[in-house]
Enzyme design. Structure first.
Site, short mmCIF file in Angstrom:
data_model
loop_
_atom_site.label_atom_id
_atom_site.label_comp_id
_atom_site.label_asym_id
_atom_site.label_seq_id
_atom_site.Cartn_x
_atom_site.Cartn_y
_atom_site.Cartn_z
N GLU A 1 3.78 3.76 -10.98
CA GLU A 1 3.51 2.69 -10.00
C GLU A 1 2.02 2.36 -10.09
OE1 GLU A 1 5.85 1.81 -6.38
OE2 GLU A 1 4.15 2.81 -5.45
N TYR B 1 -1.08 -0.84 -10.13
CA TYR B 1 -1.32 -2.16 -9.56
C TYR B 1 -2.68 -2.72 -9.98
CZ TYR B 1 -2.89 1.47 -6.23
OH TYR B 1 -3.40 2.61 -5.65
N TYR C 1 0.85 -1.19 0.00
CA TYR C 1 0.00 0.00 0.00
C TYR C 1 0.89 1.24 0.00
CZ TYR C 1 -3.78 -3.19 0.85
OH TYR C 1 -4.67 -4.23 0.70
N SER C 2 0.63 2.15 -0.94
CA SER C 2 1.40 3.40 -0.97
C SER C 2 1.10 4.17 0.30
CB SER C 2 0.97 4.27 -2.15
OG SER C 2 0.99 3.54 -3.34
N CYS D 1 0.04 6.90 -10.92
CA CYS D 1 -0.21 5.93 -9.85
C CYS D 1 -1.69 5.60 -9.78
CB CYS D 1 0.27 6.51 -8.52
SG CYS D 1 0.28 5.26 -7.21
P1 FAD Z 1 -7.21 -10.11 -2.58
O1 FAD Z 1 -7.72 -10.98 -1.52
O2 FAD Z 1 -5.78 -10.19 -2.93
O3 FAD Z 1 -8.09 -10.28 -3.87
C1 FAD Z 1 -7.78 -9.58 -5.06
C2 FAD Z 1 -9.06 -9.35 -5.84
O4 FAD Z 1 -9.61 -10.58 -6.24
C3 FAD Z 1 -10.14 -8.66 -5.04
O5 FAD Z 1 -10.73 -7.67 -5.82
C4 FAD Z 1 -11.13 -9.76 -4.71
O6 FAD Z 1 -12.45 -9.27 -4.57
C5 FAD Z 1 -10.99 -10.67 -5.90
N1 FAD Z 1 -11.30 -12.08 -5.61
C6 FAD Z 1 -11.09 -12.77 -4.47
N2 FAD Z 1 -11.50 -14.06 -4.62
C7 FAD Z 1 -11.95 -14.19 -5.88
C8 FAD Z 1 -12.48 -15.28 -6.62
N3 FAD Z 1 -12.64 -16.49 -6.13
N4 FAD Z 1 -12.85 -15.03 -7.92
C9 FAD Z 1 -12.70 -13.81 -8.46
N5 FAD Z 1 -12.19 -12.75 -7.80
C10 FAD Z 1 -11.83 -12.94 -6.52
N6 FAD Z 1 -4.42 -0.59 -2.89
C11 FAD Z 1 -5.06 0.41 -2.24
O7 FAD Z 1 -6.24 0.30 -1.92
N7 FAD Z 1 -4.38 1.56 -1.91
C12 FAD Z 1 -3.09 1.75 -2.21
O8 FAD Z 1 -2.53 2.82 -1.89
C13 FAD Z 1 -2.40 0.70 -2.87
N8 FAD Z 1 -1.09 0.84 -3.20
C14 FAD Z 1 -0.46 -0.17 -3.84
C15 FAD Z 1 0.89 0.01 -4.17
C16 FAD Z 1 1.56 -1.00 -4.83
C17 FAD Z 1 3.01 -0.78 -5.18
C18 FAD Z 1 0.88 -2.18 -5.17
C19 FAD Z 1 1.59 -3.27 -5.91
C20 FAD Z 1 -0.44 -2.36 -4.86
C21 FAD Z 1 -1.14 -1.37 -4.19
N9 FAD Z 1 -2.48 -1.51 -3.83
C22 FAD Z 1 -3.13 -0.48 -3.19
C23 FAD Z 1 -3.23 -2.76 -4.09
C24 FAD Z 1 -3.14 -3.69 -2.86
O9 FAD Z 1 -1.83 -4.13 -2.70
C25 FAD Z 1 -4.05 -4.92 -2.96
O10 FAD Z 1 -3.76 -5.57 -4.17
C26 FAD Z 1 -5.52 -4.62 -2.90
O11 FAD Z 1 -5.86 -3.99 -1.70
C27 FAD Z 1 -6.33 -5.93 -2.97
O12 FAD Z 1 -5.87 -6.80 -1.98
P2 FAD Z 1 -6.87 -7.70 -1.13
O13 FAD Z 1 -6.08 -8.56 -0.24
O14 FAD Z 1 -7.94 -6.88 -0.52
O15 FAD Z 1 -7.56 -8.58 -2.25
#
Ligand code: FAD
Length: 611
Positions: free
Chosen positions: A609, A611, A387-388, A569
């Protein structure tokens, strides 16, 4: 003579109370912050930034695990809720005894009665109403002090007008004012009742908006001052709602409101006993305190300079991966707040995390978060999500001990069911958006050097393009350049231009902050929004981020030619549209797009950046 005595004791009490309490001194030194709460308009400038100040010794045992770290670089002062509450109680007691000894309540009662014959005070009207039912004086007084708006500030003059002894009036009014506060804090936990109260809550949120800034101890102090300084719109009721909206732990909120009620009671007793002229003196004293703090803030507010490299733009010491997956850092949530309106597409939260100063980072870096629990598919711990960081290195409270995230709750829309499927919601974003004050967060990092600000040339222009939570790193940049008193801010002579793309105006992020900065720095800060569902592009289609940037393509190409840095971003999906647009513009200018881009990358002017 009686008047002189009253004025004297009034002056002594108010000065004694305000000056003697460390908590109030600290609060007063950030009057602008309180002003946000009271007046609803933050004043943002490089020099009026709040300062680092608070090292915690305890939070009345509500917030254990926070080490007392006396920070000499900050200002060496130590703060504890227990000490501050104790001081306010002692100071109030001394001020009241002073009042009781030197003032003349009977004279004051006569005076109050005389002064209000023609224009009956609201509190007295209410008292007359209750008394016609034959209620005892103490019951009438407690009922009045429990009422919103009127509260203890209205009840104390009534008690004195009724001819009751000061100590009785004070005690009944404090208890009466506190009586509804505990139920309010619990009632608001009920979703249905919360909905029912939403118009009042919205008003309270506006009034108490300044209370949300900073770490828990800062919130405690702001809340106590908000309740304690009797000005229109402040008070225990609004304070309780503000505390609820901030997600403050209940015990902490109650202790803070109690301190405020004691202070307000003392000030009101002094004002009432000294009569109308005395009231004017008391208000003058309060205003003098505020003016002093506003005028001399630089002398006692530490600058944001204690986390700087030497020279400040030297990036050779940027911290990277201080905490790894195997030994993550245990951060504590200070507050989690939804920051989008009801019509926003999805939910986005601003989460402030306390790292005690042990997890330094630079603007533009990210933190990793390891959500608790294990993966369903193989029973292994969840993997880290990045997360940024949405604050500067000094954190929102500028103490250097907190950092903020801007997180969008990831949900899964099932096209067949035509509804969200909770079984498929994002693990980490939901964990973060559901956190409450004091929750633990396992963290790694800081990660990344792609999004750093090159600060060596202070005339550099920055073009920052974001979709949704892609705004996060730019909030850190902008606070560093315009809000804090950093060497970078003092030197900065360039222009920072922010483009933000979201679905509609309810989904805008940190708009109030941008508007304030724009007002303060109209030549150095530019702001453009692309609201895809509310605006149309020049072809009549939806206004996406690339369409908004294209409107200023000539200016942007000129700036890049002159050394500006451009940042992108947000969601991955934003880049193809942006690149197509830039290619089209480059070609219309007779430039080879690939060469042009290669040049920007070689000169490190191109930062992405997504994602
Ligand atoms: P996950 O559990 O990883 O799921 C990913 C997606 O898949 C979700 O949308 C979920 O609903 C979906 N999903 C889950 N299960 C299923 C299934 N069976 N079938 C279909 N779809 C499914 N995010 C921010 O909000 N703010 C930031 O500032 C931010 N900065 C970032 C910076 C970088 C450098 C990077 C790489 C990423 C950043 N992100 C940011 C994104 C963050 O890292 C996560 O990827 C994001 O929050 C989703 O993670 P999660 O664990 O909630 O979802």
């Amino acid at each position: 003579m009686t008047n002189l005595r009253s004025f004297l004791c009034l002056f002594l009490s108010v000065v004694f109370l305000l000056d003697g309490s460390k908590a109030f001194q600290q609060t007063a030194s950030r009057w602008s912050n309180i002003g946000r709460g009271i007046l609803g308009s933050p004043s943002i400038s490089k020099s009026s930034a709040t300062s680092p100040d608070l090292s915690v010794s305890s939070f009345l045992d509500v917030y254990p695990g926070t080490n007392p770290i006396p920070d000499k670089e900050q200002n060496g002062s130590r703060f504890s809720v227990k000490d501050s509450l104790g001081k306010i109680v002692r100071r109030s007691a001394v001020a009241l005894v002073t009042l009781a000894l030197f003032s003349n309540p009977a004279f004051a009662a006569k005076k109050v009665a005389k002064e209000t014959v023609e224009h009956l005070h609201t509190g007295q009207k209410i008292a007359n109403f209750f008394m016609q039912f034959g209620l005892p004086k103490w019951a009438v007084l407690s009922a009045i002090s429990a009422m919103p708006v009127v509260e203890l500030r209205g009840a104390i003059p009534v008690g004195i007008w009724m001819g009751m002894p000061l100590y009785q009036v004070f005690l009944i009014c404090v208890l009466g004012n506190m009586a509804p506060i505990i139920p309010i804090l619990f009632i608001l936990k009920n979703e249905y009742l919360k909905k029912l109260m939403s118009p009042i809550l919205k008003r309270a949120e506006k009034k108490a908006s300044g209370l949300g800034v900073g770490s828990l101890e800062k919130q405690w102090v702001s809340l106590a001052a908000f309740v304690g300084i009797p000005l229109p719109g402040t008070g225990a009721w609004t304070g309780a709602m503000g505390a609820f909206l901030l997600g403050m732990p209940t015990a902490l909120a109650i202790s803070s409101i109690f301190a405020g009620v004691l202070a307000a009671g003392t000030i009101m007793s002094a004002i009432t006993l000294a009569g109308r002229t005395g009231g004017l003196i008391a208000i003058s004293v309060l205003l003098a305190f505020a003016a002093k703090e506003l005028m001399f803030k630089d002398s006692d507010i530490a600058k944001q300079s204690f986390l700087e490299a030497n020279p400040y733009w030297d990036q050779s010491t940027v911290p990277v991966n201080t905490y790894k997956n195997k030994a993550p850092f245990n951060g504590k949530v200070v507050s989690t707040k939804r920051i989008v309106g009801p019509k926003a597409t999805g939910e986005t939260c601003h989460i402030i995390i306390d790292h005690k100063g042990d997890f330094p980072f630079w603007e533009g870096q990210s933190w990793g978060v390891i959500p608790p629990g294990v993966r369903e598919k193989d029973g292994k711990p969840h993997s880290v999500r990045l997360y940024s960081i949405a604050s500067s290195r000094y954190g929102d409270d500028m103490s250097g001990r907190t950092g903020s995230l801007c997180v969008r709750r990831a949900t899964y829309w099932d096209p067949v069911l035509k509804a969200d499927d909770p079984a498929k919601k994002g693990i980490c974003s939901n964990f973060l958006c559901d956190t409450r004050t004091g929750d633990d967060v396992q963290m790694t990092g800081p990660a990344g050097k792609v999004m750093l600000l090159p600060e060596e040339d202070p005339k550099t222009d920055y073009i920052m393009v974001a979709t949704g939570t892609g705004i996060a790193p730019y909030r850190g940049f902008i606070r560093r350049l315009f809000v804090e008193d950093t060497p970078a801010a003092q030197a900065y002579k360039g222009q920072a231009w922010l483009f933000l793309g979201v679905a509609n105006s309810d989904a805008l992020l940190y708009d109030d902050e941008w508007q304030e900065i724009k007002k303060e720095y109209p030549d150095q800060f530019r702001l453009d929004y692309a609201l895809s569902r509310e605006q149309t592009n020049k072809a009549g289609g939806k206004m996406y981020i690339q369409d908004k940037v294209e409107e200023y393509a000539d200016e942007i190409f000129d700036k890049l030619e002159n050394g500006a840095h451009i940042y992108f971003c947000g969601l991955k999906g934003m880049m193809p549209g942006i690149q197509d647009m830039l290619k089209k513009v480059a070609e219309s200018k007779g430039l080879d797009y690939d060469d042009w881009l290669k040049g920007l990358k070689a000169k490190k002017q191109w930062h992405v950046e997504v994602y």
